[in-house]
Design a protein around this motif. Structure first.
Motif, PDB file in Angstrom:
ATOM      1  N   THR A 106     -81.047  15.545 -48.137  1.00  0.00           N
ATOM      2  CA  THR A 106     -81.138  15.274 -46.707  1.00  0.00           C
ATOM      3  C   THR A 106     -81.004  13.782 -46.435  1.00  0.00           C
ATOM      4  N   LEU A 107     -80.179  13.470 -45.427  1.00  0.00           N
ATOM      5  CA  LEU A 107     -79.984  12.101 -44.942  1.00  0.00           C
ATOM      6  C   LEU A 107     -80.050  12.110 -43.422  1.00  0.00           C
ATOM      7  N   ASN A 108     -80.323  10.949 -42.840  1.00  0.00           N
ATOM      8  CA  ASN A 108     -80.255  10.833 -41.392  1.00  0.00           C
ATOM      9  C   ASN A 108     -78.788  10.884 -40.962  1.00  0.00           C
ATOM     10  N   LYS A 109     -78.454  11.872 -40.140  1.00  0.00           N
ATOM     11  CA  LYS A 109     -77.059  12.117 -39.779  1.00  0.00           C
ATOM     12  C   LYS A 109     -76.455  10.947 -38.996  1.00  0.00           C
ATOM     13  N   ASN A 110     -77.167  10.453 -37.987  1.00  0.00           N
ATOM     14  CA  ASN A 110     -76.616   9.383 -37.154  1.00  0.00           C
ATOM     15  C   ASN A 110     -76.413   8.103 -37.960  1.00  0.00           C
ATOM     16  N   TRP A 111     -77.349   7.804 -38.849  1.00  0.00           N
ATOM     17  CA  TRP A 111     -77.245   6.605 -39.685  1.00  0.00           C
ATOM     18  C   TRP A 111     -76.028   6.685 -40.599  1.00  0.00           C
ATOM     19  N   LEU A 112     -75.829   7.841 -41.230  1.00  0.00           N
ATOM     20  CA  LEU A 112     -74.692   8.011 -42.130  1.00  0.00           C
ATOM     21  C   LEU A 112     -73.375   7.986 -41.357  1.00  0.00           C
ATOM     22  N   ALA A 113     -73.328   8.665 -40.205  1.00  0.00           N
ATOM     23  CA  ALA A 113     -72.099   8.684 -39.406  1.00  0.00           C
ATOM     24  C   ALA A 113     -71.751   7.284 -38.908  1.00  0.00           C
ATOM     25  N   ARG A 114     -72.775   6.508 -38.561  1.00  0.00           N
ATOM     26  CA  ARG A 114     -72.542   5.133 -38.097  1.00  0.00           C
ATOM     27  C   ARG A 114     -71.965   4.278 -39.223  1.00  0.00           C
ATOM     28  N   PHE A 115     -72.469   4.479 -40.429  1.00  0.00           N
ATOM     29  CA  PHE A 115     -71.949   3.729 -41.575  1.00  0.00           C
ATOM     30  C   PHE A 115     -70.496   4.117 -41.867  1.00  0.00           C
ATOM     31  N   LEU A 116     -70.184   5.404 -41.815  1.00  0.00           N
ATOM     32  CA  LEU A 116     -68.815   5.849 -42.092  1.00  0.00           C
ATOM     33  C   LEU A 116     -67.842   5.314 -41.047  1.00  0.00           C
ATOM     34  N   ALA A 117     -68.262   5.286 -39.784  1.00  0.00           N
ATOM     35  CA  ALA A 117     -67.400   4.751 -38.733  1.00  0.00           C
ATOM     36  C   ALA A 117     -67.139   3.263 -38.948  1.00  0.00           C
ATOM     37  N   ALA A 118     -68.184   2.518 -39.324  1.00  0.00           N
ATOM     38  CA  ALA A 118     -68.012   1.086 -39.585  1.00  0.00           C
ATOM     39  C   ALA A 118     -67.124   0.860 -40.807  1.00  0.00           C
ATOM     40  N   SER A 119     -67.235   1.720 -41.810  1.00  0.00           N
ATOM     41  CA  SER A 119     -66.397   1.598 -43.009  1.00  0.00           C
ATOM     42  C   SER A 119     -64.929   1.814 -42.667  1.00  0.00           C
ATOM     43  N   THR A 120     -64.656   2.838 -41.872  1.00  0.00           N
ATOM     44  CA  THR A 120     -63.273   3.111 -41.480  1.00  0.00           C
ATOM     45  C   THR A 120     -62.692   1.952 -40.689  1.00  0.00           C
ATOM     46  N   ALA A 121     -63.483   1.386 -39.787  1.00  0.00           N
ATOM     47  CA  ALA A 121     -63.016   0.245 -38.994  1.00  0.00           C
ATOM     48  C   ALA A 121     -62.724  -0.960 -39.876  1.00  0.00           C
ATOM     49  N   ALA A 122     -63.444  -1.088 -40.993  1.00  0.00           N
ATOM     50  CA  ALA A 122     -63.240  -2.207 -41.920  1.00  0.00           C
ATOM     51  C   ALA A 122     -62.192  -1.901 -42.983  1.00  0.00           C
ATOM     52  N   LYS A 123     -61.480  -0.770 -42.837  1.00  0.00           N
ATOM     53  CA  LYS A 123     -60.446  -0.337 -43.787  1.00  0.00           C
ATOM     54  C   LYS A 123     -61.022  -0.086 -45.172  1.00  0.00           C
ATOM     55  N   VAL A 124     -62.230   0.444 -45.185  1.00  0.00           N
ATOM     56  CA  VAL A 124     -62.873   0.893 -46.420  1.00  0.00           C
ATOM     57  C   VAL A 124     -63.085   2.397 -46.270  1.00  0.00           C
ATOM     58  N   ARG A 125     -62.283   3.181 -46.958  1.00  0.00           N
ATOM     59  CA  ARG A 125     -62.348   4.635 -46.820  1.00  0.00           C
ATOM     60  C   ARG A 125     -63.277   5.205 -47.893  1.00  0.00           C
ATOM     61  N   VAL A 126     -64.390   5.742 -47.439  1.00  0.00           N
ATOM     62  CA  VAL A 126     -65.405   6.272 -48.350  1.00  0.00           C
ATOM     63  C   VAL A 126     -65.030   7.696 -48.738  1.00  0.00           C
ATOM     64  N   ARG A 127     -64.958   7.956 -50.051  1.00  0.00           N
ATOM     65  CA  ARG A 127     -64.627   9.289 -50.553  1.00  0.00           C
ATOM     66  C   ARG A 127     -65.846  10.008 -51.120  1.00  0.00           C
ATOM     67  N   HIS A 128     -66.859   9.245 -51.580  1.00  0.00           N
ATOM     68  CA  HIS A 128     -68.040   9.859 -52.186  1.00  0.00           C
ATOM     69  C   HIS A 128     -69.290   9.097 -51.757  1.00  0.00           C
ATOM     70  N   VAL A 129     -70.353   9.842 -51.502  1.00  0.00           N
ATOM     71  CA  VAL A 129     -71.678   9.277 -51.262  1.00  0.00           C
ATOM     72  C   VAL A 129     -72.624   9.947 -52.251  1.00  0.00           C
ATOM     73  N   VAL A 130     -73.263   9.148 -53.112  1.00  0.00           N
ATOM     74  CA  VAL A 130     -74.045   9.675 -54.233  1.00  0.00           C
ATOM     75  C   VAL A 130     -75.468   9.120 -54.166  1.00  0.00           C
ATOM     76  N   PRO A 131     -76.495   9.958 -54.344  1.00  0.00           N
ATOM     77  CA  PRO A 131     -77.870   9.442 -54.408  1.00  0.00           C
ATOM     78  C   PRO A 131     -78.058   8.545 -55.626  1.00  0.00           C
ATOM     79  N   GLU A 132     -78.814   7.485 -55.453  1.00  0.00           N
ATOM     80  CA  GLU A 132     -79.021   6.520 -56.536  1.00  0.00           C
ATOM     81  C   GLU A 132     -79.669   7.157 -57.757  1.00  0.00           C
ATOM     82  N   PHE A 133     -80.620   8.072 -57.538  1.00  0.00           N
ATOM     83  CA  PHE A 133     -81.340   8.643 -58.685  1.00  0.00           C
ATOM     84  C   PHE A 133     -80.450   9.534 -59.547  1.00  0.00           C
ATOM     85  N   CYS A 134     -79.285   9.936 -59.021  1.00  0.00           N
ATOM     86  CA  CYS A 134     -78.367  10.756 -59.823  1.00  0.00           C
ATOM     87  C   CYS A 134     -77.644   9.937 -60.892  1.00  0.00           C
ATOM     88  N   LEU A 135     -77.767   8.603 -60.838  1.00  0.00           N
ATOM     89  CA  LEU A 135     -77.154   7.762 -61.866  1.00  0.00           C
ATOM     90  C   LEU A 135     -77.972   7.745 -63.153  1.00  0.00           C
TER      91      LEU A 135
END
Length: 402
Positions: A106-135
């Motif tokens: 579970t993640l905060n939907k608005n926070w994640l969507a806001r980050f993805l929108a800012a990434s796209t505007a900065a020409k950074v296309r996010v393909r994967h979002v991974v929890p830190e503890f999975c490393l």
């Protein structure tokens, strides 16, 4: 090159800073830094490592519903465990356990969507979002802990885990103690978050194995079974390369069929070419037997027709390419097409050049068919549509198909 971004709870908008690292194809860090998304290298394949404190990982028994409705139903399965309203969370399903439960992130939907929108505007296309503890690498029956001397995170089994509260080397984090009370593993493997971290003395009653290996989010390998939190409506558009494993058999079959088709066509062409050479050779031999072996042959069929016409004329016989038989046949063919008007007619070298007016294109098609039925060939040299009438110029010669 692959861009990794470390996303923490401090990120709020496009003006917020994030740590980043640029990895080559072998997983080595080529560049790294910290800054806004706009200051990072542009990338079409960025991976975001979300800090453990932003991800809630738990399990639940899901109802049997259609996959199209699953995204809407998932938040309600965790309603009792959530602080936020169910409409404000983005839930991603993970592995299904043997007891029927499903791992959920579970993640905060608005926070994640806001980050993805800012990434796209900065020409950074996010393909994967991974929890830190999975490393964190884990082993069967054991848990893994990443610790920097004051805080860290935990990975248990089936890609479950979470953040640990602040503590010190003499006192274990309260969140870790609570988890151990629910069911302790055979051992805890401790990974340092930094080069100067000492092994803590927590006295948990569970063996603690201090690993010399440190965990660095920038270059830590990401296991293949780690969930991608970009799921459902937030999922990135698919790329062709992702479909290649499924398309490869079909492409191979299509390539094989194409090869068979090309081979068959070439074989047929070779057979026809060989047959043509054989017929040409036979016609040449027949011509030489008839008109002498010293005759120069350029086009055996044409020369044969011309010589045959001369012989017929010498014998007082009429040839099909003579003016009278050709005119009779053309007159018979054109007589069956109503509404035609003959304007000019000229005969030379066994050909009739005719200009005539017809009512429409259908009349022309019918006339050509009738001419072919008489044994003549009609070639359209010119065609003009003037004032509702069709003016055509035909070249008629012997040799049509009956």
């Amino acid at each position: 090159m692959n861009l990794r971004i470390y996303l923490t709870a401090q990120w709020q908008d496009a003006a917020s800073s994030c740590a980043w690292a640029l990895l080559d194809d072998t997983g080595n860090v080529r560049e790294s830094g910290s800054g806004t998304l706009a200051s990072m290298p542009h990338s079409d394949d960025a991976t975001v490592i979300v800090s453990s404190e932003r991800v809630l990982a738990t399990t639940a028994v899901l109802p049997r519903i259609k996959r199209s409705k699953l995204e809407t139903a998932l938040p309600f399965a965790l309603e009792d465990a959530l602080i936020d309203d169910v409409s404000e969370v983005h839930v991603t399903p993970g592995a299904k356990l043997q007891d029927g439960r499903t791992v959920l992130y579970t993640l905060n939907k608005n926070w994640l969507a806001r980050f993805l929108a800012a990434s796209t505007a900065a020409k950074v296309r996010v393909r994967h979002v991974v929890p830190e503890f999975c490393l964190l690498p884990t082993r069967a029956g054991e848990w893994s802990v990443a610790w920097d001397g004051a805080q860290g995170f935990l990975a248990t089994t089936h890609s479950l885990g979470g953040a640990l509260d602040s503590s010190d080397d003499a006192h274990a984090p309260v969140s870790l103690q609570l988890r151990l009370q629910q069911g302790a593993p055979a051992a805890l493997r401790l990974f340092a978050l930094g080069s100067e971290v000492q092994a803590p003395n927590w006295g948990l009653g569970v063996p603690v194995i201090y690993e010399k290996q440190t965990i660095d989010w920038r270059k830590a390998p990401i296991p293949g079974d780690v969930p991608n939190l970009l799921w459902g409506k937030l999922a990135p558009p698919p790329r062709i390369s992702e479909f290649l494993p499924w398309l490869r058999p079909a492409l191979m079959a299509a390539l094989l069929l194409f090869g068979v088709e090309v081979g068959t066509s070439n074989l047929e062409w070779a057979l026809l070419a060989n047959e043509k050479r054989h017929l040409t050779h036979e016609m040449t031999e027949t011509f030489q037997e008839t008109f002498g072996s010293d005759a120069t042959i350029v086009d055996a069929p044409l020369q044969m027709r011309r010589n045959l016409a001369r012989l017929r004329h010498a014998a007082g016989l009429i040839d099909d390419a003579d003016f009278s038989p050709m005119l009779d046949k053309f007159a018979a063919a054109s007589g069956s097409v109503t509404g035609n008007t003959l304007r000019t007619l000229r005969y030379a070298d066994g050909k009739l050049d005719i200009e005539m007016a017809l009512t429409n294109a259908a009349a022309l098609d019918k006339l050509q068919q009738r001419i072919a039925e008489t044994g003549l060939t009609a070639q359209v040299m010119d065609k003009r549509d003037a004032g509702g009438a069709l003016t055509v110029q035909l070249r008629v010669s012997a040799g049509g198909v009956k």
